[in-house]
Design a protein around this motif. Structure first.
Motif, PDB file in Angstrom:
ATOM      1  N   ILE A   1       0.845  -1.196   0.000  1.00 40.47           N
ATOM      2  CA  ILE A   1       0.000   0.000   0.000  1.00 40.47           C
ATOM      3  C   ILE A   1       0.882   1.248   0.000  1.00 40.47           C
ATOM      4  O   ILE A   1       0.665   2.183  -0.774  1.00 40.47           O
ATOM      5  CB  ILE A   1      -0.948   0.003   1.221  1.00 40.47           C
ATOM      6  CG1 ILE A   1      -1.984  -1.106   1.090  1.00 40.47           C
ATOM      7  CG2 ILE A   1      -1.620   1.366   1.390  1.00 40.47           C
ATOM      8  CD1 ILE A   1      -2.762  -1.391   2.371  1.00 40.47           C
ATOM      9  N   LYS A   2       1.887   1.251   0.856  1.00 35.61           N
ATOM     10  CA  LYS A   2       2.811   2.382   0.952  1.00 35.61           C
ATOM     11  C   LYS A   2       3.501   2.643  -0.392  1.00 35.61           C
ATOM     12  O   LYS A   2       3.580   3.782  -0.855  1.00 35.61           O
ATOM     13  CB  LYS A   2       3.839   2.099   2.049  1.00 35.61           C
ATOM     14  CG  LYS A   2       4.778   3.232   2.331  1.00 35.61           C
ATOM     15  CD  LYS A   2       5.712   2.868   3.470  1.00 35.61           C
ATOM     16  CE  LYS A   2       6.728   3.970   3.692  1.00 35.61           C
ATOM     17  NZ  LYS A   2       7.668   3.631   4.755  1.00 35.61           N
ATOM     18  N   ASP A   3       3.977   1.572  -1.034  1.00 28.99           N
ATOM     19  CA  ASP A   3       4.641   1.702  -2.338  1.00 28.99           C
ATOM     20  C   ASP A   3       3.683   2.265  -3.393  1.00 28.99           C
ATOM     21  O   ASP A   3       4.059   3.138  -4.185  1.00 28.99           O
ATOM     22  CB  ASP A   3       5.180   0.355  -2.816  1.00 28.99           C
ATOM     23  CG  ASP A   3       6.406  -0.100  -2.033  1.00 28.99           C
ATOM     24  OD1 ASP A   3       7.017   0.731  -1.317  1.00 28.99           O
ATOM     25  OD2 ASP A   3       6.741  -1.298  -2.113  1.00 28.99           O
ATOM     26  N   LEU A   4       2.454   1.751  -3.410  1.00 28.41           N
ATOM     27  CA  LEU A   4       1.486   2.218  -4.401  1.00 28.41           C
ATOM     28  C   LEU A   4       1.125   3.682  -4.185  1.00 28.41           C
ATOM     29  O   LEU A   4       0.958   4.441  -5.147  1.00 28.41           O
ATOM     30  CB  LEU A   4       0.238   1.333  -4.377  1.00 28.41           C
ATOM     31  CG  LEU A   4       0.442  -0.093  -4.877  1.00 28.41           C
ATOM     32  CD1 LEU A   4      -0.784  -0.954  -4.590  1.00 28.41           C
ATOM     33  CD2 LEU A   4       0.771  -0.112  -6.365  1.00 28.41           C
ATOM     34  N   LEU A   5       1.023   4.098  -2.932  1.00 27.52           N
ATOM     35  CA  LEU A   5       0.764   5.513  -2.636  1.00 27.52           C
ATOM     36  C   LEU A   5       1.924   6.385  -3.108  1.00 27.52           C
ATOM     37  O   LEU A   5       1.708   7.462  -3.677  1.00 27.52           O
ATOM     38  CB  LEU A   5       0.518   5.715  -1.142  1.00 27.52           C
ATOM     39  CG  LEU A   5      -0.822   5.222  -0.611  1.00 27.52           C
ATOM     40  CD1 LEU A   5      -0.825   5.216   0.910  1.00 27.52           C
ATOM     41  CD2 LEU A   5      -1.963   6.077  -1.155  1.00 27.52           C
TER      42      LEU A   5
END
Length: 131
Positions: free
Chosen positions: A63-67
């Motif tokens: 999730i962090k990477d996609l954000l």
């Protein structure tokens, strides 16, 4: 260790939120927000404490990477939905393939029995692939 055992271990809820915060560099508020949005679903103890698995930590890092790549929450939900559908399709393909193999083997057994011959594959050789 088999894949199944490894996957079971990765899905065991062992980590409290404080440890997850350290591992992911996310805040407690961010983690709770992702839970509210349905992106993660940590286990709850009897005292209602969140306990996270290694799979949950991996999901939070994703999730962090996609954000960081510029996706918003709606986009992340869509990515996760597409991944889930692709995983389901792969599972169905595998099940269909195994069912097809079983069907072929049943037909071979019937033909061999009708000819009073032994089938080309022994039952024990075949069944070891389906355990």
């Amino acid at each position: 260790m088999t894949y199944r055992t490894s996957e079971i271990r990765k899905s065991m809820p062992l980590l409290p939120i404080g440890t997850v915060i350290q591992l992911t560099d996310l805040t407690a508020r961010q983690i709770r927000y992702y839970e509210e949005q349905g992106l993660i679903c940590p286990h709850r103890t009897e005292g209602n404490q969140r306990m996270f698995s290694l799979n949950d930590v991996d999901l939070l890092l994703e999730i962090k990477d996609l954000l960081e790549q510029g996706l918003n929450i709606a986009g992340i939900k869509k990515v996760f939905e597409m991944k889930k559908e692709a995983k389901l399709e792969r599972k169905l393909d595998k099940e269909l393939s195994e069912e097809k193999i079983r069907s072929i083997l049943r037909e071979e057994m019937k033909i061999a029995q009708s000819r009073s011959q032994k089938p080309s594959l022994r039952y024990a050789d075949v069944t070891r692939y389906y355990q």
